[in-house]
Structures are given as C-alpha cells and as structure tokens.
Design a protein around this motif. Structure first.
Motif, PDB file in Angstrom:
ATOM      1  N   PRO A 329       0.734  -0.863   0.036  1.00 28.31           N
ATOM      2  CA  PRO A 329      -0.133  -0.402   0.235  1.00 28.31           C
ATOM      3  C   PRO A 329       0.792   1.364  -0.065  1.00 28.31           C
ATOM      4  O   PRO A 329       1.661   1.463   1.023  1.00 28.31           O
ATOM      5  N   ASP A 333      -1.487   4.782  -4.844  1.00 27.86           N
ATOM      6  CA  ASP A 333      -2.819   3.382  -4.201  1.00 27.86           C
ATOM      7  C   ASP A 333      -4.244   4.859  -3.807  1.00 27.86           C
ATOM      8  O   ASP A 333      -5.690   4.659  -3.974  1.00 27.86           O
ATOM      9  N   ARG A 356     -10.532   0.014  -1.848  1.00 28.08           N
ATOM     10  CA  ARG A 356      -9.164   0.205  -2.076  1.00 28.08           C
ATOM     11  C   ARG A 356      -9.099  -0.119  -3.405  1.00 28.08           C
ATOM     12  O   ARG A 356      -9.198  -0.442  -3.925  1.00 28.08           O
ATOM     13  N   ARG A 358      -4.660  -0.718  -5.241  1.00 28.27           N
ATOM     14  CA  ARG A 358      -3.666  -1.056  -5.554  1.00 28.27           C
ATOM     15  C   ARG A 358      -2.770  -1.522  -6.878  1.00 28.27           C
ATOM     16  O   ARG A 358      -3.828  -1.601  -8.038  1.00 28.27           O
TER      17      ARG A 358
END
Ligand SMILES: [Zn+2]
Length: 585
Positions: A329, A333, A356, A358
């Motif tokens: 992370p 990101d 999220r 990535r």
C-alpha cells in the motif's frame, strides 16, 4: 465531501518528498543474505575511510573486487525479472514502429549461475545454464538471455581486459569514472566489450553498456545498457536493462530489429515475518478486545457473508503482495482511491466497507477487482494519457463492486494459498464472464455521466481508439495475467466511449492518445513501493516522439542511498592491503 483533482494531489505528493523507507526492525531474508555474504567473503571488517586509490591501476583493483562481491551477493538474491520486447519495422520515412511483441516474467535464481523460474509457463526455461556467456542470447529471444545481462562478466579479471579511462561524469547525482573495456586479443571465451560507469565512493559498477566479444558462430549477443541502483547501503543491484538491435543479421535472409526493456524488482520480499505480526497484535490488543466485548454478538448471516468475502479478498491480496506482484500500500493507491471517491460521491453511492486500490507491478495493460480491491497494472497506469481515462478504467472496476459481482470465496480457505509462487497466475484468477463485463461497462458509463469527468471523456475514447489500432500487433501487451483483457476478440472494454472521441491523428503533436510505457510509475526494486515519476512532461518536437504503448531506453537519475546508522551493512571497500589480482596469466 468534495471531489479532489489529480493535479493538486500530484503537487501534494511532490512536496511531501520521497517515500520513507519501510522500517525494518528485524532483518529480512535478503538483508541476512547480504550480511552472510560479507561474513563469508574475505573482505575485511568495515572501514569507513579506506584511502583513495593512488593510481588508475588501483582503481581497477577495487572495481574487480567490488564486482566479485556483487556476484557473491547476487547468488543470494531472488528478484522478479520481467522482459517486454517489441519487434520493429521501419515505416516509409525510416521510423521504426512495433509490429509484434514478446513477454516474459520470472524469478532470477543465481546460486549456480543465472537460472530462472518462469511465472508465465513458457517451455524451455528454468533449466540450469551450463555457461552464462555461451548460447544464452539465442535467436529465440531466450528471456534468460535478458536476465543474465545483470552480470557483466561472471569471472571479471583484470588480466582478460584492456582498460581505458575516458572521463569523469555524473549519472544523476552520482559522480562516476567512465572506463572503456575491451577483451584482450586471443580470448576464446566471450567477454564484455563496451563502457562501464564506476561510482567513485566504493568503486561499484553502476552502469555498463555494450555487448560480448567474440560473437559465437551460432548464437548472437545482443547489445544492452544495464543499470544498477543503490538499493542498500554500499550495494548496487541490477534494476533496468535496455536492449536494442536495429539490423542484426541472423542468417542469409533474416535480420533482427527490436527493442526490449528488462526490469528487476522484489529483492526484499519479506516472508511475512511471524514474530513481527505477533508483536503487532500485542500492541493492538487492549483496544480491539475492548471493542469486541462492547458488541459481543455473533455475526449475523449477512455480516458473516461479508466477512467471509473480505477474508478471501485479504488472502488473495496478501499473497500477491508477498510474491512481489502487488506493490505494498502506498501513495499511488491514494491517488487511485481519490478518483474512485470522486465517482462514488457524485453518484451518491455509499458502499459498505471501503473500496481499496492497489498497483500490480507488471507491464501488460490490465485492471481487475479482488472483492472490493481494485487493481491496476503499472503498465496501464503508465500509458493512460490523463485523469479522465484513468477514471474510465476505474469506473469499470467500480462497476463490478457496485453491482456486487462476487469473488470466488474458495480463497477464504487458507490452504488454497499453499502453492509455489510461480503458480500464482494459475491459482489466482479474477476473470469475469462476458455478462459481468458488459454489465460493469454499462454501470461505468452511468457512473461517469454523473462524475466530474463527464465532459472530458473524449481523451478516454481516443485512448481506446489507439488501443484498438495497436492491440492486434501487441498481443502480449494486452494479455492480462489475472483479469480480463481490455481488448478480447472483437470486444473492447468501454467500447461505447469510442464513438464520441475525435478522429485519431498520429501526426498531430497536441493529440496524445496514449503514452509510452515507463513514464509515470516508478518502482523501488528493493521495497516494491511505487511512486509517481518526478519527470516533467517535455514538449514533443516530432510525431515520432509520441511513442504510444512503446518502450524507450532507461535513464534513471542515480542517487547514493543516504546511510543511516541503523542501516549500516558492512560492505565497504576492501582494504588496499588485499593482494591485487595478478596482471598476467
Ligand atoms: Zn471487468
């Protein structure tokens, strides 16, 4: 909540300075390898102030010693190595353009000479090399040939070469001695021929450029430009290799014309240190135990299902990070998440549980979702021309999330994660069926229509047009590792945006439909952290410089790693009392 523009974020990132190095309290396997190498070599204990060499001859002694130390270190390193190659043809104006491509991804194993373990399952790789310098750079573009360009000469000795000092020169902020290197006449075994750049603090080779000589009768040695980065104190490790041949005759009729980029990363893959995790749990525990006791109830079926899916998602993300395929992370990101958030906020969507983002560290252009984690490849981030086209990519993935497309929850069982790294692409598959893809596209268009990007989608369509034109010639560039292809058969993702795009005009300098590879995202080969490249866009002087989806040579800005006291690894210049290598046989 409000939307944030990417430009302001870029600025924030720049002013925040370099990413802090991941703190490493316990030594990682790669670090242990570094120390072990030093302990087992004959190098004397660390000396902070070795006297400067008095002569060019003494400089060469140091260079040879450092190179032997480098070879010893590389035997303990297992970086990922990726080669992407584009076959070229000249147009009627004599300008080369790609007409085909090849791809290879594997892990470098050098315990007994360079060997690699293929991730992409090509036959014929992974066999032990008898000799690194013969038969390696075969006509079939053996990827191992590219990987072994990390080694200048596995048996580097002064007596094999004539050395000529050229000048001093800065590569980035690193002052270097530039030395021409030629094998002495009459050598039977091929040796490096070309130019080396040696940094003048510890006398490590930081760049070498040339080929091998003499050329063998059957195979050919390619020309290459190989760069090392100062990744640990006193240690320079291979990171980039550019290869190019414009007219290599390989027979009566055939000639080779190509360019290739080889990248190495994943040097410090921490094998998820169990002790470290245990400590973290202890630190967190008082708070979390209390929280749980406040709401001491079993999960409801709906919550349990969500937790189950989250577990599968976390397992997959963690595994891909451990293998070195996903960047840890980081700040990139956050930029992706900002764009995702812009789409969510303007559409009044409140997703239970955060989305999220990535970065997949490989070059082929792809994006996919693992549960609520959106993954975009480094290659795709590189070539997208602007924020609206990034929003196009992310909106499709967000479509999957919003529509609740499921992740295969078999991954929630931890035994499903017990497989060799090189099987990652077979075991982890995030492909969607055609119906899901179409539904995500439709949802994406809906999301974009309400978003701040709605008036800027011309460029996104232009990007797709460029992709449509180039993809048939570059099948490996669009062949995904883990998700769906952007362009499969006749189906192109988000195809409805193509219609509203202006006409593609390769001659227009102000129309940038897609960028070259490697221009936007910078990977730290030691930590796998990604950051935005600080390189400024320069005005193009000719249409030839647009290079959509193309690869280019590497010119990294070299820096010395600042040596923190805690980080000190005992790798300094060997004492000058060490007997120099013999001059003559
Ligand atoms: Zn999709």
């Amino acid at each position: 909540m409000r939307t944030v523009s990417l430009a302001s974020l870029l600025f924030l990132l720049m002013s925040a300075g370099a990413l802090p190095a991941a703190s490493q309290d316990s030594p990682s396997p790669a670090q242990q390898a570094l120390s072990a190498t030093v302990a087992s070599s004959d190098a004397p204990a660390a000396q902070s102030s070795a006297p400067a060499p008095a002569s060019f001859n003494e400089v060469l002694d140091r260079v040879v010693q450092r190179e032997h130390l480098f070879m010893a270190q590389m035997r303990h390193m297992h970086p990922l190595v990726e080669t992407y190659l584009q076959d070229l043809k000249n147009d009627k104006d004599g300008n080369p353009f790609p007409v085909g491509d090849r791809y290879y991804l594997g892990r470098l194993e050098m315990e007994e000479g360079p060997e690699d373990v293929s991730f992409t399952g090509q036959p014929g790789f992974g066999h032990r090399m008898v000799s690194k310098l013969t038969g390696v750079y075969s006509l079939h573009y053996l990827p191992l040939g590219f990987a072994s360009m990390v080694v200048m000469d596995s048996d580097f000795q002064k007596r094999y070469y004539n050395f000529t000092f050229v000048r001093r020169e800065f590569l980035g902020e690193v002052r270097c001695l530039v030395i021409d290197v030629q094998p002495k006449p009459g050598q039977k075994v091929p040796h490096f021929m070309g130019r080396i750049w040696v940094e003048d603090q510890d006398y490590n080779i930081v760049r070498f450029n040339g080929s091998y000589f003499p050329q063998p009768k059957i195979n050919f040695f390619f020309h290459f430009d190989s760069w090392r980065l100062n990744l640990r104190p006193g240690t320079w490790l291979p990171a980039y290799i550019y290869t190019e041949e414009s007219n290599l005759k390989t027979g009566l009729t055939k000639s080779l014309h190509f360019k290739a980029q080889t990248r190495l990363w994943g040097y410090d893959l921490k094998a998820l240190n169990k002790n470290e995790e245990f400590t973290q749990i202890l630190v967190d525990s008082p708070q979390s135990i209390k929280d749980q006791s406040d709401a001491a109830a079993d999960a409801s079926p709906v919550v349990a299902e969500r937790m189950w899916e989250k577990q599968a998602e976390d397992n997959a993300v963690e595994r891909l990070t451990k293998v070195g395929l996903l960047a840890p992370p980081g700040d990139v990101d956050k930029i992706l998440c900002t764009v995702v958030n812009n789409l969510l906020v303007t559409n009044n969507i409140d997703l239970q549980g955060d989305v999220r983002c990535r970065v997949l560290l490989t070059s082929p252009l792809e994006s996919f979702t693992i549960g609520h984690t959106i993954v975009v490849s480094r290659g795709l981030l590189d070539v997208l021309p602007d924020e609206a086209s990034l929003a196009m990519v992310l909106s499709h993935e967000l479509g999957h999330v919003v529509l609740g497309h499921r992740l295969d929850t078999k991954l929630a069982f931890n035994d499903k994660m017990f497989f060799p790294d090189e099987d990652s692409f077979q075991r982890l598959d995030f492909r969607r069926n055609e119906a899901d893809e179409a539904a995500a596209d439709a949802k994406a268009i809906e999301l974009l229509k309400n978003s701040p990007y709605k008036d800027k989608l011309g460029n996104a369509g232009l990007f797709l047009k460029e992709l449509q034109e180039k993809a048939p010639d570059l099948p490996y560039l669009i062949r995904p590792h883990l998700g769906n292809s952007l362009f499969e058969g006749k189906n192109m993702r988000m195809a409805s945006l193509v219609g509203s795009a202006p006409a593609l005009d390769p001659k227009r300098l102000d129309q940038i439909a897609a960028l070259p590879l490697g221009g936007r995202i910078k990977v730290d080969p030691w930590t796998d952290q990604v950051e935005l490249s600080k390189a400024k866009a320069v005005p193009l002087t000719s249409a030839r410089e647009k290079m959509p989806f193309e690869i280019a040579p590497f010119f990294p800005y070299l820096t010395h790693l600042s040596t923190g006291a805690a980080d000190k690894v005992a790798l300094t210049t060997p004492s000058p009392t060490t007997p120099p290598a013999p001059e003559q046989k």
